[in-house]
Design a protein around this motif. Structure first.
Motif, mmCIF file in Angstrom:
data_model
loop_
_atom_site.group_PDB
_atom_site.id
_atom_site.type_symbol
_atom_site.label_atom_id
_atom_site.label_comp_id
_atom_site.label_asym_id
_atom_site.label_seq_id
_atom_site.Cartn_x
_atom_site.Cartn_y
_atom_site.Cartn_z
ATOM 1 N N ASN A 182 -2.537 1.868 -1.040
ATOM 2 C CA ASN A 182 -3.229 1.572 0.222
ATOM 3 C C ASN A 182 -2.933 0.156 0.703
ATOM 4 O OD1 ASN A 182 -4.237 4.103 0.349
ATOM 5 N ND2 ASN A 182 -6.371 3.561 -0.058
ATOM 6 N N ILE A 205 0.605 0.454 2.190
ATOM 7 C CA ILE A 205 0.679 1.274 3.415
ATOM 8 C C ILE A 205 -0.013 0.530 4.557
ATOM 9 C CG2 ILE A 205 -0.096 3.432 4.500
ATOM 10 C CD1 ILE A 205 0.239 4.769 1.684
ATOM 11 N N SER A 255 -4.936 3.556 6.018
ATOM 12 C CA SER A 255 -4.321 4.137 4.829
ATOM 13 C C SER A 255 -4.746 5.603 4.745
ATOM 14 C CB SER A 255 -4.814 3.384 3.586
ATOM 15 O OG SER A 255 -6.159 3.762 3.320
ATOM 16 N N TYR A 306 -0.662 10.324 -1.522
ATOM 17 C CA TYR A 306 -0.536 8.985 -0.921
ATOM 18 C C TYR A 306 0.875 8.436 -1.191
ATOM 19 C CZ TYR A 306 -5.691 8.555 -0.436
ATOM 20 O OH TYR A 306 -7.025 8.716 -0.098
ATOM 21 N N ALA A 315 3.839 7.081 1.326
ATOM 22 C CA ALA A 315 4.545 5.795 1.193
ATOM 23 C C ALA A 315 6.053 6.012 1.096
ATOM 24 C CB ALA A 315 4.031 5.038 -0.027
#
Ligand code: TMP
Ligand code: ASP
Length: 263
Positions: A50, A53, A198, A229, A233
């Motif tokens: 996070n 990102i 994020s 996630y 990315a």
């Protein structure tokens, strides 16, 4: 960079005093919560992803002229930010029906909305962040009419930018949440984008398969949350394809915008 005393701990982040007046250090935790803290887990590596990102997105937004609190990333989990007075509202932009709007308006998940809509929620955990209208916001003084107009205009510009950015990564931006803050410069008050952007605060679906790549994986117990996630990315070019990410033995290995390893 030396961080000062802790000034706030939220569900997914901690804020510390920064090295200069007017700055803070924002630390990204691995904690994930949902349904107003009723569900909690620690997802190893989430904070690192996070952090990176959000850095990538905030830098992109600065480039198109949207002021943000982001100054620079310090390390895998921390970034230097501008100290703002947070406006106690969550600003949600929706393109496609998902989550609470489905129940509220009886729409089927996945249905495209007639146009993008902006909603405001009052940030109060005890009340479960209720949806509010402009009249509530001005009556209770949470934001001025001008600030409401500015937040809506910024939110729609962020939506245009993010929709394009994610589309090039083969991801459909369903909806997302923003927070804004006031930065005081002498007599001047400037509205700037704050918090983070994020997969914790966005709904992101694979463009073709519709596979969920955001925090709904956690909310709905779909598993592989951090993997979702990480894939976001990777597709944004933040993370190398071939890498099994690690930070000091745990967490993602990340690359800089020129492709060099930064860890
Ligand atoms: P909702 O459909 O649950 O209202 O959520 C809309 C968007 O806002 C979704 O992308 C998730 C995000 N969101 C947050 O970031 N924090 C929250 O507390 C809530 C309720 C939603
Ligand atoms: N962030 C909120 C919570 O922790 C809600 C959510 O994102 O679903 O409860």
């Amino acid at each position: 960079m030396a961080r000062g005393k802790q000034i706030y701990e939220g569900k997914a982040k901690i804020l510390y005093e920064g090295p200069e007046p007017g700055t803070l250090i924002q630390f990204f935790k691995d904690d994930a919560t949902a349904f107003n803290n009723q569900k909690h887990s620690v997802l190893e590596g989430k904070g690192v992803l996070n952090n990176r990102i959000s850095e990538f997105v905030m830098l992109g937004l600065e480039r198109i002229g949207i002021p943000t609190h982001f100054i620079k990333r310090i390390n895998m989990r921390e970034q230097l930010i501008r100290h703002v007075e947070i406006i106690p509202l969550e600003v949600v932009v929706r393109n496609v029906a998902a989550g609470s709007i489905c129940k509220r308006l009886g729409i089927k998940e996945g249905e495209a909305l007639p146009r993008s809509v902006v909603e405001f929620y009052y940030k109060d955990d005890k009340l479960g962040d209720p949806m509010v209208g402009e009249d509530h916001i001005t009556a209770w003084g949470w934001a001025s009419p001008q600030e409401i107009d500015d937040m809506m205009a910024y939110a729609l510009r962020v939506n245009d930018y993010l929709s394009g950015l994610f589309a090039t990564a083969h991801i459909r931006l369903i909806d997302f949440k923003l927070e804004f803050g006031r930065q005081y410069e002498g007599d001047l008050v400037r509205l700037i984008l704050a918090d983070e952007i994020s997969p914790d605060g966005c709904r992101l679906w694979d463009l073709e398969s519709g596979e969920i790549m955001d925090k709904d994986r956690f909310r709905r117990d779909l598993g592989d949350v951090v993997e979702g996630y990480r894939e976001v990315a990777r597709r944004l070019g933040i993370l190398r394809n071939d890498e099994e990410p690690k930070d000091n033995g745990k967490g993602p290995k990340l690359v800089s915008s020129n492709g060099e390893s930064t860890s």
